[in-house]
Design a protein around this motif. Sequence first.
Motif, PDB file in Angstrom:
ATOM      1  N   THR A 433       0.827  -1.217   0.000  1.00  0.00           N
ATOM      2  CA  THR A 433       0.000   0.000   0.000  1.00  0.00           C
ATOM      3  C   THR A 433       0.855   1.258   0.000  1.00  0.00           C
ATOM      4  OG1 THR A 433      -0.097  -0.024   2.417  1.00  0.00           O
ATOM      5  CG2 THR A 433      -1.871  -1.150   1.221  1.00  0.00           C
ATOM      6  N   ARG A 499     -11.614  -1.064   4.094  1.00  0.00           N
ATOM      7  CA  ARG A 499     -10.324  -1.521   3.580  1.00  0.00           C
ATOM      8  C   ARG A 499     -10.454  -2.778   2.718  1.00  0.00           C
ATOM      9  NH1 ARG A 499      -9.467  -2.653   9.258  1.00  0.00           N
ATOM     10  NH2 ARG A 499      -9.700  -4.886   9.726  1.00  0.00           N
ATOM     11  N   GLU A 527      -3.478  -5.356   5.018  1.00  0.00           N
ATOM     12  CA  GLU A 527      -4.447  -4.323   5.401  1.00  0.00           C
ATOM     13  C   GLU A 527      -4.887  -4.497   6.854  1.00  0.00           C
ATOM     14  OE1 GLU A 527      -5.405  -1.753   3.884  1.00  0.00           O
ATOM     15  OE2 GLU A 527      -4.905  -2.048   1.770  1.00  0.00           O
TER      16      GLU A 527
END
Length: 685
Positions: A433, A499, A527
Amino acid sequence: MTTPPFLLGVTLLFWGWQTGLLWVGVLAALAVEGSRIVRVRWNFPQADLDRIYNLCTALFFGSWVIAFATGEGSGAISGLMKNTTFAARAENLNKGVRAVLHVFQWLPISFLPLMLAQAFGQSERMEWQTFSWWARRQRKRGEPAARGSGLNVTWPYFALCLIAACSANESSRWFSAGLAALAAWALWTRRSRSFSNARWAACLGAALLLGVAVQQGLRGLQHIVQRLDNAFVAGLTAGRQFDPKESRTMIGSIGRVKQSGSILLRLETDGQSPPGLLREASYNVFKSPVWGSTKRNFSPTIPESDTTTWWLLPGKETKKSVTISEYLSGGKGLLALPRGTARLEELGVYNLETNRFGAARSVEGPGFVRFRAAYGEGSSIDVAPETDDLEVPEGERPALGRIADELSLEGRTAAEKLHAVRRLFIDHFHYSTWLGPEHSTGTAETPLSAFLLKHRRGHCEYFATATVLLLRRAGIPARYAAGYSVQEKKGNQWVVRGRHAHAWCLAWIDNAWQDIDNTPSDWNAVEEARAPWWEGISDKWSRLRYEFSKWRWGGGEWKRYLLWLVVPLILLLAARLFFQKQWTRILSRPAKNVSPTAWPGLDSEFYGIARALADRGVERRPGETLSAWLARVAVDSRDAVRGLEPLLQLHYRLRFDPHGLNPEERTGLREGSGNWTKSNGVGRP
């Protein structure tokens, strides 16, 4: 009543005009002002006044229940209690404010019974115990109320009518003029006599001008807020909702992709595994970093006769089903559905539309839906491939051609091509990410090319886009899909968080669209590791919101039941008031025989002392109190007022103390005043 004649009547007419309830205002005005003509009065015992106030309270809270159980108020509650965009929350807040304003608009009617009891009652005041249940308990214990205490509700009712009129104000000049006229009328009757009329009028004019200036300032502030940069609002709402027309990805952006842990969807199954992916939209044209759709038109879907079952693929047999709960901002929004959904059951929206790319959206409906989606393999509502589903952007062709040559995709079967592409991403790419400055590209290299040939790290949007374009390069029609991944079970439900928003590929295989997700499987663990410490608390609050929303919107009949609870309560209080009433009817004397109310203490002998001092040239100034006057005289001649302080205290108690003077103190004031005038040589007062 203590308000001037016709002031309350005109104010009620003004309220009715502003709120669109003119005929209600006319009837209320006639009822209130009719008390000045009707000679009949009623003697209301305290128990009856208590019941009247209870009825008014029930009417007031009943208006709150009705406002927030129907119309905009109901949508505001569900909208504010769910996880949605900044703009949607602002709109839901506006709906809630409008519902509150509707409650305030009905305040004059809610408390009209109390006003009529004051207008047609014999007493000038109502005891404070009438308005306080705690004070009533004190009364039951035998504690008496103070003599002369209480409230005349005419002035509070006047203020309440103005507040109600303001709640419906559209800032017209006539409204401002009417409000100013009513305020001036009321203040004129209560003005202090120590100021001249001209000075009083000047002060009132200054106050009105200040009020107009403040109103204009607030209006200007409102316009400034309304002109906030749309880009700022869009930035706050990014990533929270999908657009059926286009999806602006984070491809090429430097930094960390941030996703919320708030629960957006809840799924329930009958012991089966849930669908792995829930799609909201898909796209066929890529212009980095935006995916779009060439044909954006939606077509209406016709429900069955029961209006809660919607066929997307009539006649298709399905073996799986899942119950999905989600929120719709203002009753509008895309539905998150499994691929191959044929039928939607118990979906209580009013209008449902679908497009050529598999998107289904509610155009009008409740703020929360809980429905069953029946789905299965095979056909879907997506149209068959078109030429755009094989198009590869010019700037991406060199990198895609190089990867296709490395994988030797030419001449392979469709299944072999899918397997080769999947092994590429599993063996040589990583989910991340975070993309730092080292992942920035030069002018001749696209972000997707750098992802494929250099750093090979990225989030799901990179993997989905690369998969779509690689399959197209290999001759397989493909599209970009956006929605959610289902992978977290909580209790007997599966939950989808912010998410879990995800992107993947749709590929045309064996004459049907298939979900192809090549994002590394550890992406959810990455995540989840970033979940905040307070997520457990947030989940409990989310559960409460969900249960409330399910109760609020479920079935659709509870509002009727709620009204049937409120209305009988009001009728019960009204019946108790009339059937247990103890008030008696009294015929008042004609107005010409009614003598003015005698204020206590007007016969005080101290006034004789004041006249005697004035005759000797020591006069009071306009508006000057007796104590201030005597203090001023004492500065010049203390002997002139010697011994008057005790008499002044007795005089004040006679005038203003609710308990007055006892017989001994009254005699002391009378004799003390006479002795003072004799000793100062001015005779009897």
